[in-house]
Design an enzyme around this catalytic site. Structure first.
Site, PDB file in Angstrom:
ATOM      1  N   ASN A  70       0.841  -1.200   0.000  1.00 59.97           N
ATOM      2  CA  ASN A  70       0.000   0.000   0.000  1.00 59.97           C
ATOM      3  C   ASN A  70       0.879   1.254   0.000  1.00 59.97           C
ATOM      4  O   ASN A  70       0.793   2.115   0.883  1.00 59.97           O
ATOM      5  CB  ASN A  70      -0.946   0.001   1.199  1.00 59.97           C
ATOM      6  CG  ASN A  70      -2.221   0.797   0.944  1.00 59.97           C
ATOM      7  OD1 ASN A  70      -2.324   1.496  -0.067  1.00 59.97           O
ATOM      8  ND2 ASN A  70      -3.175   0.719   1.844  1.00 59.97           N
ATOM      9  N   HIS A  81      -8.514   3.494   8.400  1.00 55.94           N
ATOM     10  CA  HIS A  81      -9.072   2.225   7.927  1.00 55.94           C
ATOM     11  C   HIS A  81     -10.488   1.980   8.455  1.00 55.94           C
ATOM     12  O   HIS A  81     -11.297   1.347   7.777  1.00 55.94           O
ATOM     13  CB  HIS A  81      -8.168   1.056   8.336  1.00 55.94           C
ATOM     14  CG  HIS A  81      -7.011   0.845   7.423  1.00 55.94           C
ATOM     15  ND1 HIS A  81      -5.794   1.449   7.612  1.00 55.94           N
ATOM     16  CD2 HIS A  81      -6.877   0.096   6.292  1.00 55.94           C
ATOM     17  CE1 HIS A  81      -4.953   1.066   6.654  1.00 55.94           C
ATOM     18  NE2 HIS A  81      -5.591   0.258   5.840  1.00 55.94           N
TER      19      HIS A  81
END
Length: 443
Positions: A318, A349
């Protein structure tokens, strides 16, 4: 999920069309901005229905902040509003999509837009509100000197190449792409006359796109065959725990973690291919003279699978989110930048407890891994056999540490997370604490 894949495949076709028929030599910047924005809005509505209103509300709220807030506070206000709205949506998401069911929903694009909003706000603050000598070299390069117009702002946040699955890119890079300066700027970094060229070459992204589509196809096959056959939940099955020795459980943990990766490889590589197909993502020329199209790549699979340190693994997984965390948090945090960065990552998140177990554990393991590397690695660089032995051991430990850390991220809830950590005796937590107590802190 079907809508997601359909949108991305349609976006891929649209990207090729956009590059061929709406390239900088065929259309003005305003036309390119307009089409990129309209396509993005259509994809968002098609994929997420009325939930897509959240994307547009957040975008317009922060456009107001960007134009009305004072420059010294623009990044703070934008950050609080964007992260606050995202968190509220994460909370409501639990009631819309049942707890524990991972599915594609509107929070994914909202997370990407939050990254872009805060990135632009920080870079605008750097460009207008700070002196050049106060900035790092990277901050100086990316600083935005003028507030964007509404069309530029909407295009950056809602363009069809990144609205569904990202990645987040820098505002100046995106504007250079739309205006046709993106590739030219990178090519000027090389002395082409010395290489025998009379004029600048014209790099084509077609080869990079085909290569990434092959990775996408392999990832899809692995997802359909491995992921469902090796569920993470099996590692806390009572019968499995009773009959399986500790080392075998660690081995199986590695297998199920590997099986969980292909869906990320698929989504991120396809998103990268979409941007490249539109002509965006050129990063220059490598040491062999080959053209590179990895400016927006979100992962380096080889470096992930061969990582010999926790830091190396994180830096190649990521990638664009890690870059965002560095630019808006780590580089600006007044104290404890590592801890604050992990906490922001967890908050970004969502609110599932498993995320916080993962990122808080990640803080501990990162600090311990850094201490081991700084204190022990120099002793293993004196000969090739020692270096190879060191790399093999650190690869095994790194892969197991990552598996141990990310298991709660997949399981989400408190009860299975605690059950899992009990089943492996909290060994990584204990070892990390012992390392930090025994080894001295070295730069």
């Amino acid at each position: 999920q079907i809508n997601f894949v359909a949108c991305q495949l349609f976006a891929l076709l649209a990207a090729f069309w956009f590059r061929v028929y709406l390239g900088p030599s065929h259309a003005s910047s305003a036309v390119r901005h307009g089409f990129a924005t309209l396509f993005g809005i259509y994809f968002a509505v098609f994929c997420f229905g009325w939930y897509s209103i959240h994307l547009f509300v957040l975008v317009m709220m922060n456009y107001g902040i960007m134009n009305m807030a004072s420059i010294p506070n623009i990044h703070r206000y934008s950050f609080v509003v964007a992260m606050g709205y995202l968190t509220l949506c994460h909370i409501s998401r639990i009631y819309i999509f049942h707890y524990g069911i991972l599915t594609t929903d509107f929070s994914g694009p909202l997370m990407i837009i939050t990254q872009k909003i805060t990135t632009l706000a920080c870079q605008l603050h750097d460009g207008i509100g700070r002196q050049a000598e106060e900035l790092t070299a990277e901050q100086n390069r990316l600083a935005v000197k003028t507030r964007p117009s509404l069309l530029e702002y909407l295009s950056y946040l809602l363009n069809f190449m990144s609205i569904i699955a990202g990645p987040c890119s820098n505002y100046k890079d995106y504007i250079a792409f739309i205006e046709g300066r993106h590739v030219h700027m990178k090519l000027l970094e090389v002395n082409w006359k010395q290489k025998g060229y009379d004029r600048l070459p014209d790099p084509s992204p077609t080869g990079a796109v085909m290569y990434k589509l092959c990775i996408t196809l392999v990832s899809l096959v692995l997802f359909l065959t491995l992921t469902k056959n090796f569920p993470m939940a099996y590692i806390i099955d009572n019968e499995f725990l009773d009959k399986t020795p500790f080392l075998s459980r660690l081995g199986y943990l590695y297998v199920v973690t590997q099986a969980a990766k292909p869906k990320y490889y698929f989504a991120w590589t396809l998103a990268d291919a979409v941007n490249n197909a539109a002509g965006y993502g050129f990063s220059g020329v490598d040491e062999r003279g080959a053209f590179r199209w990895d400016l927006l790549s979100n992962l380096n699979i080889w470096n992930i699978e061969t990582a010999t340190s926790f830091k190396m693994y994180i830096e190649n997984w990521n990638i664009q989110t890690a870059a965002w965390l560095k630019r808006v948090c780590y580089d600006r945090a007044p104290w404890y930048p590592t801890a604050l960065t992990f906490i922001l990552s967890a908050l970004w998140h969502g609110i599932y407890p498993g995320y916080y177990f993962t990122f808080l554990t990640g803080i501990l393991i990162t600090l311990a891994a850094r201490a081991i590397r700084n204190n022990c690695r120099p002793y293993f660089l004196s000969s090739v056999p020692l270096k190879v032995a060191y790399d093999v051991v650190t690869w095994v430990v790194t892969q197991l540490a990552v598996c141990y850390t990310v298991a709660p991220f997949v399981m989400l809830a408190v009860e299975p997370t605690i059950k899992f950590y009990k089943s492996v005796y909290f060994h990584m937590h204990i070892l990390s604490i012992l390392v930090l107590l025994v080894l001295p802190i070295r730069p």
